[in-house]
Design a protein around this motif. Structure first.
Motif, PDB file in Angstrom:
ATOM      1  N   SER A 133      30.061  23.711  56.529  1.00  0.00           N
ATOM      2  CA  SER A 133      30.883  22.523  57.226  1.00  0.00           C
ATOM      3  C   SER A 133      31.645  22.156  56.013  1.00  0.00           C
ATOM      4  O   SER A 133      31.977  22.545  54.691  1.00  0.00           O
ATOM      5  N   TYR A 134      32.170  21.086  56.286  1.00  0.00           N
ATOM      6  CA  TYR A 134      33.681  20.354  55.540  1.00  0.00           C
ATOM      7  C   TYR A 134      33.079  19.721  54.421  1.00  0.00           C
ATOM      8  O   TYR A 134      33.171  18.515  53.920  1.00  0.00           O
ATOM      9  N   VAL A 135      32.314  20.989  53.096  1.00  0.00           N
ATOM     10  CA  VAL A 135      32.447  20.582  51.468  1.00  0.00           C
ATOM     11  C   VAL A 135      33.007  19.477  51.214  1.00  0.00           C
ATOM     12  O   VAL A 135      33.272  18.574  50.778  1.00  0.00           O
ATOM     13  N   MET A 136      34.429  20.684  50.860  1.00  0.00           N
ATOM     14  CA  MET A 136      34.953  20.431  49.998  1.00  0.00           C
ATOM     15  C   MET A 136      35.799  19.624  50.368  1.00  0.00           C
ATOM     16  O   MET A 136      36.233  18.052  49.494  1.00  0.00           O
ATOM     17  N   ALA A 137      36.392  18.379  51.694  1.00  0.00           N
ATOM     18  CA  ALA A 137      37.182  17.165  51.814  1.00  0.00           C
ATOM     19  C   ALA A 137      36.079  16.531  51.489  1.00  0.00           C
ATOM     20  O   ALA A 137      36.516  15.031  51.408  1.00  0.00           O
ATOM     21  N   VAL A 138      34.467  16.859  51.854  1.00  0.00           N
ATOM     22  CA  VAL A 138      33.799  15.239  51.359  1.00  0.00           C
ATOM     23  C   VAL A 138      33.541  14.829  50.198  1.00  0.00           C
ATOM     24  O   VAL A 138      33.586  14.063  50.063  1.00  0.00           O
ATOM     25  N   GLY A 139      33.211  16.627  49.144  1.00  0.00           N
ATOM     26  CA  GLY A 139      33.254  16.242  47.745  1.00  0.00           C
ATOM     27  C   GLY A 139      34.575  15.421  47.283  1.00  0.00           C
ATOM     28  O   GLY A 139      34.688  15.178  46.561  1.00  0.00           O
ATOM     29  N   ALA A 173      36.188  27.232  47.418  1.00  0.00           N
ATOM     30  CA  ALA A 173      37.700  26.758  47.248  1.00  0.00           C
ATOM     31  C   ALA A 173      38.012  28.043  47.070  1.00  0.00           C
ATOM     32  O   ALA A 173      39.042  29.046  47.718  1.00  0.00           O
ATOM     33  N   VAL A 174      37.640  28.648  45.706  1.00  0.00           N
ATOM     34  CA  VAL A 174      38.169  30.027  45.125  1.00  0.00           C
ATOM     35  C   VAL A 174      37.412  30.710  45.323  1.00  0.00           C
ATOM     36  O   VAL A 174      37.800  32.199  44.567  1.00  0.00           O
ATOM     37  N   GLY A 175      36.083  30.680  45.867  1.00  0.00           N
ATOM     38  CA  GLY A 175      35.020  31.550  45.995  1.00  0.00           C
ATOM     39  C   GLY A 175      34.085  31.712  43.890  1.00  0.00           C
ATOM     40  O   GLY A 175      33.970  33.351  43.699  1.00  0.00           O
ATOM     41  N   VAL A 176      34.890  31.580  42.676  1.00  0.00           N
ATOM     42  CA  VAL A 176      34.526  31.703  41.221  1.00  0.00           C
ATOM     43  C   VAL A 176      34.027  30.093  40.804  1.00  0.00           C
ATOM     44  O   VAL A 176      34.746  29.532  41.627  1.00  0.00           O
ATOM     45  N   GLY A 177      33.167  30.600  40.372  1.00  0.00           N
ATOM     46  CA  GLY A 177      32.573  29.365  39.590  1.00  0.00           C
ATOM     47  C   GLY A 177      31.462  29.384  38.714  1.00  0.00           C
ATOM     48  O   GLY A 177      30.949  30.882  38.524  1.00  0.00           O
ATOM     49  N   ILE A 178      30.749  28.333  38.450  1.00  0.00           N
ATOM     50  CA  ILE A 178      29.572  28.518  37.608  1.00  0.00           C
ATOM     51  C   ILE A 178      28.354  28.198  38.979  1.00  0.00           C
ATOM     52  O   ILE A 178      27.567  28.134  37.584  1.00  0.00           O
ATOM     53  N   PHE A 179      28.329  27.909  39.821  1.00  0.00           N
ATOM     54  CA  PHE A 179      27.118  27.290  40.190  1.00  0.00           C
ATOM     55  C   PHE A 179      25.939  28.148  40.791  1.00  0.00           C
ATOM     56  O   PHE A 179      24.843  28.099  40.816  1.00  0.00           O
ATOM     57  N   ASP A 180      27.056  29.540  41.769  1.00  0.00           N
ATOM     58  CA  ASP A 180      26.587  30.522  42.604  1.00  0.00           C
ATOM     59  C   ASP A 180      25.653  31.133  41.185  1.00  0.00           C
ATOM     60  O   ASP A 180      26.506  32.286  41.088  1.00  0.00           O
ATOM     61  N   PRO A 181      24.492  31.468  41.705  1.00  0.00           N
ATOM     62  CA  PRO A 181      24.019  32.728  40.732  1.00  0.00           C
ATOM     63  C   PRO A 181      24.135  33.703  41.024  1.00  0.00           C
ATOM     64  O   PRO A 181      24.278  34.871  40.332  1.00  0.00           O
ATOM     65  N   ALA A 182      24.426  34.338  42.774  1.00  0.00           N
ATOM     66  CA  ALA A 182      25.120  35.345  42.704  1.00  0.00           C
ATOM     67  C   ALA A 182      26.474  35.445  41.866  1.00  0.00           C
ATOM     68  O   ALA A 182      26.447  37.239  42.025  1.00  0.00           O
ATOM     69  N   ILE A 183      27.059  35.218  41.736  1.00  0.00           N
ATOM     70  CA  ILE A 183      27.943  35.627  40.876  1.00  0.00           C
ATOM     71  C   ILE A 183      28.226  35.068  39.154  1.00  0.00           C
ATOM     72  O   ILE A 183      28.906  35.121  38.872  1.00  0.00           O
ATOM     73  N   GLY A 184      26.934  35.011  38.673  1.00  0.00           N
ATOM     74  CA  GLY A 184      26.440  35.012  37.197  1.00  0.00           C
ATOM     75  C   GLY A 184      26.492  33.252  36.901  1.00  0.00           C
ATOM     76  O   GLY A 184      26.269  33.083  35.879  1.00  0.00           O
ATOM     77  N   GLY A 185      26.247  32.410  38.535  1.00  0.00           N
ATOM     78  CA  GLY A 185      26.125  30.796  37.953  1.00  0.00           C
ATOM     79  C   GLY A 185      24.801  30.673  37.617  1.00  0.00           C
ATOM     80  O   GLY A 185      24.079  31.437  37.917  1.00  0.00           O
ATOM     81  N   ASP A 186      25.193  29.430  37.730  1.00  0.00           N
ATOM     82  CA  ASP A 186      23.676  29.158  37.006  1.00  0.00           C
ATOM     83  C   ASP A 186      23.384  27.640  38.177  1.00  0.00           C
ATOM     84  O   ASP A 186      24.241  26.369  37.934  1.00  0.00           O
ATOM     85  N   PRO A 187      22.315  27.574  39.074  1.00  0.00           N
ATOM     86  CA  PRO A 187      22.575  26.407  40.549  1.00  0.00           C
ATOM     87  C   PRO A 187      21.864  25.301  39.356  1.00  0.00           C
ATOM     88  O   PRO A 187      21.979  24.323  39.939  1.00  0.00           O
ATOM     89  N   ILE A 188      21.069  25.941  38.718  1.00  0.00           N
ATOM     90  CA  ILE A 188      20.771  24.491  37.746  1.00  0.00           C
ATOM     91  C   ILE A 188      21.371  23.413  36.673  1.00  0.00           C
ATOM     92  O   ILE A 188      20.867  21.690  36.756  1.00  0.00           O
ATOM     93  N   LEU A 189      22.088  24.133  36.088  1.00  0.00           N
ATOM     94  CA  LEU A 189      23.295  23.550  36.047  1.00  0.00           C
ATOM     95  C   LEU A 189      24.058  21.843  36.681  1.00  0.00           C
ATOM     96  O   LEU A 189      24.422  20.905  36.480  1.00  0.00           O
ATOM     97  N   PHE A 190      23.978  22.864  37.677  1.00  0.00           N
ATOM     98  CA  PHE A 190      24.627  21.800  39.050  1.00  0.00           C
ATOM     99  C   PHE A 190      23.734  20.833  39.464  1.00  0.00           C
ATOM    100  O   PHE A 190      24.180  19.805  39.554  1.00  0.00           O
ATOM    101  N   GLN A 191      22.045  21.334  39.192  1.00  0.00           N
ATOM    102  CA  GLN A 191      21.394  20.189  39.501  1.00  0.00           C
ATOM    103  C   GLN A 191      21.394  19.131  38.236  1.00  0.00           C
ATOM    104  O   GLN A 191      20.976  17.639  38.267  1.00  0.00           O
ATOM    105  N   HIS A 192      21.533  19.293  36.964  1.00  0.00           N
ATOM    106  CA  HIS A 192      21.747  18.877  35.776  1.00  0.00           C
ATOM    107  C   HIS A 192      22.786  17.537  35.816  1.00  0.00           C
ATOM    108  O   HIS A 192      22.746  16.237  35.279  1.00  0.00           O
ATOM    109  N   LEU A 193      24.258  18.589  35.967  1.00  0.00           N
ATOM    110  CA  LEU A 193      25.445  17.477  36.169  1.00  0.00           C
ATOM    111  C   LEU A 193      25.155  16.189  37.393  1.00  0.00           C
ATOM    112  O   LEU A 193      25.309  15.374  36.669  1.00  0.00           O
ATOM    113  N   PHE A 194      24.406  16.747  38.139  1.00  0.00           N
ATOM    114  CA  PHE A 194      24.164  16.496  39.630  1.00  0.00           C
ATOM    115  C   PHE A 194      23.749  14.648  39.091  1.00  0.00           C
ATOM    116  O   PHE A 194      24.141  13.827  39.276  1.00  0.00           O
TER     117      PHE A 194
END
Lengths: 110, 319, 557
Positions: free
Chosen positions: C161-167, C234-255
């Motif tokens: 869905s339109y996560v980026m635009a709403v974000g 947008a770019v498919g790389v980042g720090i939140f998705d665990p599949a590419i080494g990211g950390d979803p709980i960090l998102f929750q902390h920041l959020f």
């Protein structure tokens, strides 16, 4: 509000002062660069290199804030906002890290 | 404001030039503007603070991969840029100083110098980004230089990658840079992917240390670099890519702030040239100065945090 | 004194020169720097968003009337509750009291001609519109289904869905609230009229100050978080998705570093309004002024220390959880201080049950329930049972609707005569206040029971044995909807047919009641000099208490 603020001509350290602060900043930068090659992590304790670099960065920041940004001559409100923002940053760092550092303690540890 | 309000108001007060209608006097206006600017800086600090938190979390969990990655940033360019920004901060502070004195010519000169140094900073940044683009260190697939020497080499790529991760421990920075150059030569990247062809020197160094009986890897690293007990280059590369992602977001947002700062400077230059600022009214110069110094401060922290990690692993790893 | 004149003059007239008559062209509105006009434009904008969010809420309640997934598909349902949350939180609740009532009243209450930075104020409105437009565009294109919390990696990787635009809409909108907060802080520091010391400020102003602190210190963090989310998507790389080494709980902390304090953005201004209403409609100096003032600041500060209580079952360290749980109990203390002080103010006051006061009393009951159930949810053990159930849904609706929306409506009624110069129908006002209270409880109280019994949130279907309580809830929602629509009708009606209110229809001592209704463009004929304490009732403030007691016969339609 404090009245020592905004007296024209008082709110800075003058020409030589600016260059003095500048010299300190340049020295700090060069020192940071070369100190990063010392193996403080090995000789002192892990993280010592980063700690030193951050200490210098903090010192440089303090110089810039106090003299270039004129906080030294500013009313209390400005001091407060400068300190408060760093304090809130510290809150964010400390509480987030309190999670990461203690996560593997106790029941979950291997 | 409406005509009505202004005429109505003039019956009561004399208006200094540059004084807005809602204020009683210049002192009140200056105080308001300066507190407002500081509140803005507070929010800027928290804005970058989110990024620093992300940095802190990953750095503290994967220090080795971060050190490994950081060794491929050019600390010379980073240090030079720090100096450039410090000089621009000095000229900016002097611009405020001369504005307070009402010295128009020196004001203009200082603002021009500030802009020149700001532009120099961005120029160096372009050089650095280009280098990352050419060596496949931009973390986004397709955003790196696409090099396709011939099909054979493309087919042989996985084997070469494997080999890259079996380099011996490198003791000196000279050897490290030699090794880097050596591996930069057969660089193939047909899809423009993020690539890490520079081995695992820092990791090996840490493993070497661990043989001395001292725990050197963090708990996250013991999970994060291994698959089934074996070192996994892909997982190591993922962490390195996170470093580069954070590097690009942080320096990119910083550069964006620089560009906005240059825009402010151009406007300031025009106003200073027209002689708008003097001892009674120099708030715009002062406020732009605060912004400029703030951007400088962010870089003061970015430089050691991004460029200078783990250089001692290469330089003095003699134990 | 002005007040005495207003009372004595019999039928008050609407002054010719006021902020509404200062230019009638569209340009005079869109390019205005007058905080009052900006507030009116905010009022219209957030009302539209409130109605849109309300429609989504109706859809949710209709779907939940039956256990099956019948009215909406599951995918649509996901979008509906997400968009309900996003519109209501970011585009209604957060700007509601600060940007409308605060914007309109804060300068008047401190005796200033305008906010300190009027152009920034207008800019914040335009940023709000821009963010709102982007969000509405995204919703029309197909909407977003991540929940308003945008948890990763669903939002970064899997959601179609339109996560980026709403974000980005939320990112932009964040700066509107930052600029409003910035403006308020500067204004309160530098623009107070002579004699208006910090401890003579109305408590509404203190609450706005605390809210502004949270806005400035918290909002940038959500901005950067949502930006990182958008980049990652947008770019498919980042720090939140665990599949590419990211950390979803960090998102929750920041959020949650922002979004928990944002809860206080959503309730502190409401508390400020309630302090005004309770004191003024009891005609009694508020009990413990300093305690209420400082408890606002304490809430703003402690509010930043408790965000981890949203993450007890996320995989966060249990030791960090213990600290967060303890601090959650601590943050309840300043709220309790306020509740006790309000109750003590009511004691032996000469209370008049006008519409705003009905809302204020409703607030006290609802916020009490909302706050106490918050303590249930802040205790680490119990929350394992209650996480992601309707208990949580009910709790935060009690705080946000029962707190902020009720306070907002109360404040709007209270200051309506000042804003428009006309009285609304007191009869219909009282009816609607009571309908809102009854409808609200009927909607959300059953949800506490449902949640406790284990009904999870965010599902379009549920086991059949939950249906009875869900029918109660939907029935209550219908009553609530009527309660919300009625003010829209009678307030609009009063714009044209309402009785002119006079300068001080409630006969109160606050500075905002000492100028004309509606106020002139620069708020006061000349800068007022404040010689009285806040909430000082009595003859010396130009107020005849006896006349105020018999006021009903004068103003009631």
């Amino acid at each position: 509000m404090s009245d020592k603020h905004m007296e024209t001509g008082e709110g800075h350290i003058g020409y030589p002062g600016y260059f003095g602060v500048f010299a300190i900043l340049v020295f700090g930068t060069i020192f940071t660069y070369f100190s990063s090659f010392w193996d403080l992590d090995g000789t002192l304790f892990p993280g010592a290199n980063t700690l030193l670099a951050l200490a210098i960065a903090f010192f440089k920041m303090t110089c810039v804030m106090l003299f270039f940004m004129h906080v030294y001559w500013s009313p209390r409100m400005i001091w407060l906002s400068a300190v408060a923002s760093l304090f809130w940053l510290a809150i964010m760092f400390a509480y987030t890290m309190s999670d990461y550092f203690t996560r593997s303690l106790g029941v979950f540890s291997v | 404001m409406s005509q009505h309000a202004d005429t109505h108001h003039e019956e009561f007060h004399y208006h200094a030039p540059g004084l807005q209608h809602q204020f009683e006097d210049m002192k009140q206006q200056e105080e308001s503007v300066s507190i407002g600017m500081w509140m803005f800086l507070v929010q800027e600090i928290m804005f970058f603070g989110g990024l620093f938190t992300a940095y802190l979390v990953f750095r503290s969990r994967f220090p080795l991969a971060f050190a490994e990655a950081s060794n491929h940033l050019n600390a010379f360019w980073g240090g030079l840029n720090t100096l450039v920004l410090i000089v621009s901060s000095l000229t900016m502070a002097l611009a405020v100083f001369y504005a307070q004195r009402g010295n128009r010519n020196m004001q203009v000169i200082m603002i021009i110098l500030t802009m020149i140094f700001g532009a120099t900073f961005l120029g160096v940044k372009v050089i650095e980004y280009t280098d990352k683009y050419n060596t496949g260190l931009v973390p986004v697939t397709g955003w790196n230089k696409k090099t396709k020497k011939n099909a054979e080499q493309h087919a042989a790529e996985p084997a070469k990658k494997e080999q890259a991760f079996t380099l011996p421990l490198i003791e000196t920075s000279a050897a490290a840079s030699a090794a880097t150059e050596e591996h930069a030569a057969p660089y193939v990247n047909p899809k423009g992917e993020f690539q890490w062809n520079s081995g695992r020197h820092v990791f090996d160094y840490a493993i070497e240390k661990e043989k001395g009986g001292k725990a050197y890897l963090t708990e996250a690293e013991r999970v994060g670099y291994f698959s089934q007990g074996e070192f996994d280059p892909n997982k190591y590369r993922d962490k390195i890519r996170i470093f580069y992602y954070i590097y690009f977001v942080m320096t990119g947002l910083h550069a964006l702030h620089m560009i906005i700062g240059l825009g402010l400077m151009s406007w300031l230059l025009w106003a200073a040239f027209r002689g708008s600022f003097g001892p009674e009214y120099f708030a715009p110069v002062e406020m732009s100065g605060l912004y400029w110094h703030f951007v400088d401060i962010v870089w003061i922290f970015l430089f050691p945090l991004l460029y200078l990690l783990g250089r001692h692993f290469l330089a003095g790893g003699t134990h | 004194m002005q007040n005495v004149d207003a009372i004595g003059s019999g039928i008050p007239a609407i002054p010719k020169d006021n902020y509404l008559t200062n230019g009638f062209t569209l340009k005079s509105w869109l390019l205005t720097k007058d905080h009052k006009r900006i507030a009116i434009m905010y009022l219209i904008s957030i009302s539209l968003f409130f109605m849109a969010g309300g429609l989504y809420a109706s859809a949710i309640r209709l779907e939940l009337l039956t256990p099956e997934t019948d009215l909406l598909t599951s995918a649509t349902y996901n979008k509906v509750f997400t968009q309900h949350g996003i519109l209501m939180i970011f585009f209604f609740l957060i700007p509601s009291i600060p940007a409308v009532l605060g914007n309109f009243l804060l300068p008047i209450m401190i005796g200033a001609k305008d906010l300190a930075l009027p152009r920034i104020n207008l800019l914040s409105l335009y940023i709000y519109w821009l963010g709102g437009a982007l969000t509405v565009y995204a919703l029309l294109q197909g909407g977003v289904d991540t929940g308003w919390t945008f948890y990763t990696p669903y939002s970064t990787t899997f959601s179609n869905s339109y996560v980026m635009a709403v974000g980005l809409g939320i990112f932009i909108n964040g700066f509107s609230s930052i600029l409003t907060g910035l403006n308020f802080i500067v204004t309160i520091h530098t623009m107070r009229a002579p004699g208006m010391t910090w401890f003579r400020l109305p408590l509404f102003v203190w609450a706005q100050y605390a809210t502004s602190l949270v806005m400035i210190l918290g909002t940038p963090v959500i901005a950067i978080t949502v930006l990182l989310l958008a980049i990652e998507r947008a770019v498919g790389v980042g720090i939140f998705d665990p599949a590419i080494g990211g950390d979803p709980i960090l998102f929750q902390h920041l959020f949650w570093f922002y979004s928990h304090p944002a809860v206080y953005i959503m309730v502190l201004p409401g508390m400020g309004v309630i302090s005004e209403l309770i004191s003024n409609f009891s005609r009694k100096k508020i009990f413990g002024y300093e305690f209420i003032a400082f408890s606002s600041i304490a809430i703003a500060v402690f509010g930043f220390l408790v965000w981890g209580h949203h993450m007890f079952v996320s995989g966060q360290s249990i030791y960090a959880g213990m600290v967060f749980s303890f601090l959650t109990m601590v943050v309840a203390v300043p709220s309790a201080i306020k509740m006790f002080n309000w109750s003590a103010t009511l004691y032996k006051g000469s209370i008049s049950y006008d519409t705003p006061m009905l809302y204020a009393i409703g607030f006290m009951g609802l916020f009490l329930i909302g706050g106490l159930t918050g303590l249930f949810l802040g205790s680490m053990g119990l929350v394992v049972h209650l996480t992601d159930t309707y208990f949580v849904v009910s709790h935060f609706h009690y705080v946000m609707v029962g707190g902020q929306v009720i306070a907002y409506l109360g404040g709007l009624h209270y200051w309506w005569p000042k804003i428009t110069g006309r009285m609304y129908s007191e009869f219909w006002g009282k009816i609607s206040a009571m309908l809102v209270f009854i409808g609200f409880n009927l909607t959300f109280f059953p949800q506490f029971i449902l949640g406790y019994m284990g009904m999870p949130r965010r599902y379009a279907s549920y086991p059949a044995e939950f249906q009875v309580l869900n029918i109660f809830s939907t029935a209550g929602a219908s009553v609530l909807a009527v309660g919300f629509v009625m003010p829209l009708i009678y307030l609009m009606h009063s714009l044209f047919y309402g009785k002119p209110a006079g300068d001080n229809p409630w006969m109160l001592p606050g500075l905002e009641w000492r100028t004309t209704s509606p106020p002139p463009t620069e708020n006061f004929e000349k800068t007022p000099v404040v010689t009285w304490e806040a909430y000082e009732f009595g003859e010396e403030s130009g107020l005849d208490l006896e006349a105020a007691r018999t006021r009903d016969s004068v103003t009631t339609v």
